[in-house]
Design a protein around this motif. Structure first.
Motif, PDB file in Angstrom:
ATOM      1  N   TRP A  98       0.814  -1.220   0.000  1.00  0.00           N
ATOM      2  CA  TRP A  98       0.000   0.000   0.000  1.00  0.00           C
ATOM      3  C   TRP A  98       0.846   1.268   0.000  1.00  0.00           C
ATOM      4  O   TRP A  98       0.324   2.360  -0.022  1.00  0.00           O
ATOM      5  N   GLU A  99       2.172   1.129   0.021  1.00  0.00           N
ATOM      6  CA  GLU A  99       3.061   2.273  -0.163  1.00  0.00           C
ATOM      7  C   GLU A  99       3.390   2.490  -1.638  1.00  0.00           C
ATOM      8  O   GLU A  99       4.112   3.419  -1.981  1.00  0.00           O
ATOM      9  N   VAL A 100       2.850   1.624  -2.501  1.00  0.00           N
ATOM     10  CA  VAL A 100       3.166   1.678  -3.934  1.00  0.00           C
ATOM     11  C   VAL A 100       1.880   1.895  -4.728  1.00  0.00           C
ATOM     12  O   VAL A 100       0.900   1.169  -4.562  1.00  0.00           O
ATOM     13  N   PHE A 240      -5.025  16.932   3.172  1.00  0.00           N
ATOM     14  CA  PHE A 240      -3.866  17.179   4.025  1.00  0.00           C
ATOM     15  C   PHE A 240      -3.077  15.917   4.365  1.00  0.00           C
ATOM     16  O   PHE A 240      -2.242  15.937   5.260  1.00  0.00           O
ATOM     17  N   VAL A 241      -3.359  14.833   3.658  1.00  0.00           N
ATOM     18  CA  VAL A 241      -2.686  13.571   3.981  1.00  0.00           C
ATOM     19  C   VAL A 241      -1.198  13.650   3.647  1.00  0.00           C
ATOM     20  O   VAL A 241      -0.804  14.055   2.556  1.00  0.00           O
ATOM     21  N   ARG A 242      -0.384  13.271   4.612  1.00  0.00           N
ATOM     22  CA  ARG A 242       1.060  13.145   4.433  1.00  0.00           C
ATOM     23  C   ARG A 242       1.420  11.656   4.415  1.00  0.00           C
ATOM     24  O   ARG A 242       0.692  10.825   4.963  1.00  0.00           O
ATOM     25  N   PRO A 243       2.565  11.319   3.815  1.00  0.00           N
ATOM     26  CA  PRO A 243       2.986   9.913   3.853  1.00  0.00           C
ATOM     27  C   PRO A 243       3.208   9.456   5.295  1.00  0.00           C
ATOM     28  O   PRO A 243       3.713  10.212   6.132  1.00  0.00           O
ATOM     29  N   ALA A 244       2.841   8.230   5.584  1.00  0.00           N
ATOM     30  CA  ALA A 244       3.024   7.674   6.928  1.00  0.00           C
ATOM     31  C   ALA A 244       4.289   6.822   6.964  1.00  0.00           C
ATOM     32  O   ALA A 244       4.617   6.125   6.000  1.00  0.00           O
ATOM     33  N   VAL A 342      -4.847   8.188   8.910  1.00  0.00           N
ATOM     34  CA  VAL A 342      -5.982   8.241   7.986  1.00  0.00           C
ATOM     35  C   VAL A 342      -6.141   6.849   7.378  1.00  0.00           C
ATOM     36  O   VAL A 342      -5.185   6.287   6.837  1.00  0.00           O
ATOM     37  N   VAL A 343      -7.330   6.280   7.489  1.00  0.00           N
ATOM     38  CA  VAL A 343      -7.548   4.906   7.036  1.00  0.00           C
ATOM     39  C   VAL A 343      -8.635   4.863   5.973  1.00  0.00           C
ATOM     40  O   VAL A 343      -9.526   5.719   5.930  1.00  0.00           O
ATOM     41  N   ASP A 344      -8.548   3.841   5.109  1.00  0.00           N
ATOM     42  CA  ASP A 344      -9.567   3.667   4.074  1.00  0.00           C
ATOM     43  C   ASP A 344     -10.726   2.847   4.623  1.00  0.00           C
ATOM     44  O   ASP A 344     -10.805   2.562   5.826  1.00  0.00           O
ATOM     45  N   ASP A 345     -11.628   2.429   3.738  1.00  0.00           N
ATOM     46  CA  ASP A 345     -12.823   1.704   4.182  1.00  0.00           C
ATOM     47  C   ASP A 345     -12.490   0.366   4.821  1.00  0.00           C
ATOM     48  O   ASP A 345     -13.296  -0.188   5.577  1.00  0.00           O
ATOM     49  N   CYS A 349      -4.121   1.876   6.612  1.00  0.00           N
ATOM     50  CA  CYS A 349      -3.556   3.219   6.693  1.00  0.00           C
ATOM     51  C   CYS A 349      -3.157   3.737   5.311  1.00  0.00           C
ATOM     52  O   CYS A 349      -2.446   3.062   4.566  1.00  0.00           O
ATOM     53  N   VAL A 350      -3.610   4.945   4.981  1.00  0.00           N
ATOM     54  CA  VAL A 350      -3.236   5.569   3.707  1.00  0.00           C
ATOM     55  C   VAL A 350      -2.340   6.787   3.920  1.00  0.00           C
ATOM     56  O   VAL A 350      -1.899   7.403   2.960  1.00  0.00           O
TER      57      VAL A 350
END
Length: 549
Positions: A98-100, A240-244, A342-345, A349-350
Motif C-alpha cells: 500500500w506504499e506503492v 492534508f494527507v502526508r505519507p506515513a 488516515v484509514v480507508d474503508d 492506513c493511507v
C-alpha cells in the motif's frame, strides 16, 4: 555481456500535496540512455513488468521513505494480471504494497477491458493502489475510467484551460472517492488553476524537475488569497494527507529508532498488522525520551516497539478537518501533537495528518470567510453563492437561483433614516440566514439586494419566510420582491448564464405592487407570477408550466 538494463537509468519526481506544500510521493521515471526499450516495453508486457520492478529496486537503493509511483502500460496489466515481478521487488525491498501506487497509462484503445479490470482487482487484493495516468492527453474511455474506480486520477496540465472538463473530473473523483492530481505543472498560473479546480496533488518542473536523486525540498508558490477563497469550505482530510512511516507491528524498538532518526520529517511511526491496519502509534519525542534514560536502550532496543506505543487515533479519508480536531480534543492532552492516522474503508492506513496543517488551513479559511462577509448582515457576498452554484452545476444538480430586495428602499432611507434602513436590511438578512442549510445558500450582494441558491423544493418555505413576514421601518409597512429562475440539470453551464436568465425576472418582480414573486425556468419562455398584482395559481416550485406575465 551488455544488456538493455545497462543503459537504463531512473529519475524521481515528487508528487506534491497542494494543501501542505510537501512531497506526498515520488514517481519513478525510466530514462534510457540509448535504445528503444520504452517502445519495446509497450509491445512486450514482460519487459514492461520488469521495468516496473527495476524502478522499485532503484528507489529502494536510494533509501527513500516516501510512497512510490511506478508506471505500467494498460496492456501490460491486462496481459500479466498481478505483475509478479513488481510484487517480488516490493517484498525484497521491505516495502509494503500500500506504499506503492501503480500508474496505469495509455494506450487503452485495443486493451481487453475485462482483462485490465481483473488485473486491477488482483493488485488491489495485494494492497497496491491504482492510478489512472495520462487522462486528458490519452485515450482512456470514460466508461472504463469509471469501471476502474482508481484511487488517483492524473490529469494533463493542458486541461486546466478547459474549466468545465476539470470540474466534471473533480466531481467524478468525489463520487468514486479518488484524489485528483495534475501532471506537467510548469507555471504558478497553472498551479493556481489546479488548486482552484479542486486538485489535491500536482507534479511538474515548477515544484521540482525529475532528477537522479529524490528531491529533498519542493517549491510551492504562495497563492493569492483570492484563489484560495474560491475553494470549497470545510476542508476534508484527504487534502492534508502526508505519507506515513509504517513498520510491521513486530518491529523492534531499535528498528523504530532508526526510522525516527533517519529523516527529520518523520515525527512518528505507525505499527501496522499484516493487512496494513494501524495497531500502535509511536510518537518521536516520547519514544526517544524512553530510550534516553540510563538503561532505556538496553531495556528496550531488542524488544517490540509496540510496548512503547499508544493506541492509534484514526479517521476515515472522508472526514473533515473539524472531525479530526474532535478526535484530538477527546484524547489525552499530552498527545495533541501526535500524527492522526488516515484509514480507508478497510481500516488500512493511507497516510497521516498533522494538527498544525489542519489548524493553519482552518484559520486561513476563517480569515478569508470573514473578509468576504458583509459588515451589516455578516452574510457572505455573491462570490460564495456563485462558487457553490458552479459546483452544483458540475455535479449535475437542479437548483433555483433567487434575487430578493426591499421595495422602495431609497424612500425608506429618506423617510425613516439610514439607521432604520440598516436595521431593516439586517432583519431581512437574519431571516434568510435562518433558512440556510445544505440545500440553501444565502449571500448579501450589497445594499438591500440578496442572492439565494436553493434546491427547487425549498422554494415555497423560503418565499414564505421572507414574503409573509410583517416588515416595517419607521412605523411604515415595507414589502419585498423576489425573482427566481429554476434550472434543471444541464440547463446552464455556469453562474453567469443563470444570472443572465434571472435579470429579466428581477425587472418583472419589481414591476408588481406589494410583496411579489415571479418564477421562471431555464429553457422555457415566460414566467409564473406567484405573488403580486397578477398572481396565478401556478407553482413553479412544483414544476408547473410558466405563464407569461
Amino acid at each position: 555481456m551488455h544488456t538493455w538494463s545497462d543503459s537504463l537509468r531512473f529519475a524521481f519526481q515528487p508528487v506534491v500535496n497542494l494543501a501542505t506544500g510537501a512531497a506526498a510521493a515520488l514517481e519513478i521515471l525510466a530514462r534510457p540512455e540509448s535504445g528503444d526499450v520504452l517502445a519495446r516495453a509497450q509491445r512486450e508486457p514482460e519487459l514492461d513488468g520488469d521495468l516496473a520492478a527495476l524502478a522499485l529496486r532503484d528507489a529502494a537503493r536510494r533509501e527513500s521513505l516516501l510512497p512510490l509511483h511506478v508506471n505500467v502500460f494498460a496492456g501490460t496489466l491486462a496481459d500479466l494480471g498481478g505483475l509478479d515481478a513488481l510484487r517480488r521487488a516490493v517484498r525484497e525491498a521491505g516495502r509494503l504494497p500500500w506504499e506503492v501506487t501503480v500508474d496505469v497509462g495509455p494506450p487503452f484503445t485495443h486493451v481487453p477491458h475485462r482483462a485490465l479490470l481483473e488485473g486491477v482487482d488482483a493488485l488491489r487484493k495485494e494492497g497496491f493502489r491504482v492510478s489512472a495516468d495520462g487522462v486528458g492527453d490519452g485515450d482512456v474511455p470514460l466508461r472504463l475510467l469509471d469501471d476502474l474506480a482508481p484511487d488517483l486520477i492524473k490529469l494533463d496540465a493542458s486541461l486546466l484551460s478547459r474549466r468545465a472538463t476539470v470540474r466534471a473530473m473533480r466531481t467524478l473523483c468525489e463520487e468514486i472517492g479518488a484524489l485528483l492530481a495534475v501532471e506537467g505543472v510548469e507555471t504558478e498560473t497553472q498551479c493556481a488553476a489546479a488548486l482552484d479546480a479542486g486538485a489535491q496533488l500536482a507534479q511538474g518542473d515548477l515544484f521540482a524537475p525529475a532528477a537522479r536523486l529524490p528531491a529533498a525540498k519542493v517549491y510551492v508558490p504562495e497563492l493569492r488569497p483570492a484563489v484560495r477563497a474560491q475553494r470549497p469550505a470545510g476542508p476534508t482530510v484527504r487534502d492534508f494527507v502526508r505519507p506515513a512511516a509504517l513498520l510491521p507491528e513486530t518491529a523492534s524498538a531499535e528498528q523504530v529508532r532508526r526510522r525516527l532518526t533517519g529523516a527529520a520529517e518523520v515525527t512518528g511511526v505507525l505499527l501496522v498488522d499484516a493487512a496494513g491496519v494501524p495497531v500502535r502509534s509511536v510518537q518521536r519525542d516520547r519514544f526517544l525520551l524512553s530510550l534516553s534514560t540510563r538503561y532505556g536502550h538496553a531495556l528496550y532496543a531488542d524488544r517490540p516497539a509496540a510496548r512503547l506505543g499508544d493506541r492509534p487515533r484514526t479517521v476515515g479519508v472522508t472526514a473533515t478537518a473539524w472531525e479530526v480536531l474532535d478526535v484530538v480534543a477527546d484524547g489525552e492532552h499530552t498527545r495533541t501533537a501526535d500524527d492522526v492516522a488516515v484509514v480507508d474503508d478497510d481500516g488500512r492506513c493511507v497516510g497521516v495528518v498533522r494538527l498544525t496543517d489542519l489548524v493553519r488551513a482552518l484559520a486561513e479559511s476563517r480569515v478569508e470567510e470573514a473578509a468576504g462577509l458583509n459588515p451589516l448582515t455578516r452574510l457572505p457576498g455573491s462570490d460564495a453563492v456563485t462558487g457553490e452554484l458552479d459546483r452544483w452545476v458540475a455535479q449535475g444538480r437542479a437548483f433555483a437561483l433567487s434575487w430578493l430586495d426591499i421595495d422602495g428602499f431609497k424612500q425608506v432611507n429618506d423617510s425613516a433614516g439610514f439607521a432604520a434602513g440598516d436595521e431593516l436590511i439586517r432583519s431581512v438578512g437574519q431571516a434568510l440566514a435562518r433558512a440556510e442549510s445544505d440545500a440553501v445558500r444565502v449571500g448579501h450582494i450589497g445594499g438591500d439586494d440578496f442572492l439565494v441558491l436553493a434546491d427547487p423544493e425549498r422554494l415555497g418555505p423560503l418565499a414564505a419566510a421572507v414574503l409573509d413576514a410583517p416588515w416595517s421601518a419607521g412605523g411604515e409597512a415595507v414589502t419585498l420582491s423576489l425573482a427566481t429562475v429554476v434550472c434543471p440539470p444541464g440547463s446552464v453551464l455556469d453562474h453567469r448564464q443563470a444570472a443572465a436568465l434571472l435579470a429579466p425576472l428581477k425587472k418583472a418582480a419589481k414591476a408588481r405592487s406589494g410583496a411579489s414573486w415571479v418564477c421562471g425556468q431555464a429553457g422555457r419562455e415566460g414566467f409564473d407570477v406567484r405573488r403580486g398584482a397578477r398572481a396565478t395559481a401556478a407553482a413553479c416550485a412544483r414544476g408547473g408550466a410558466p405563464t407569461t406575465g
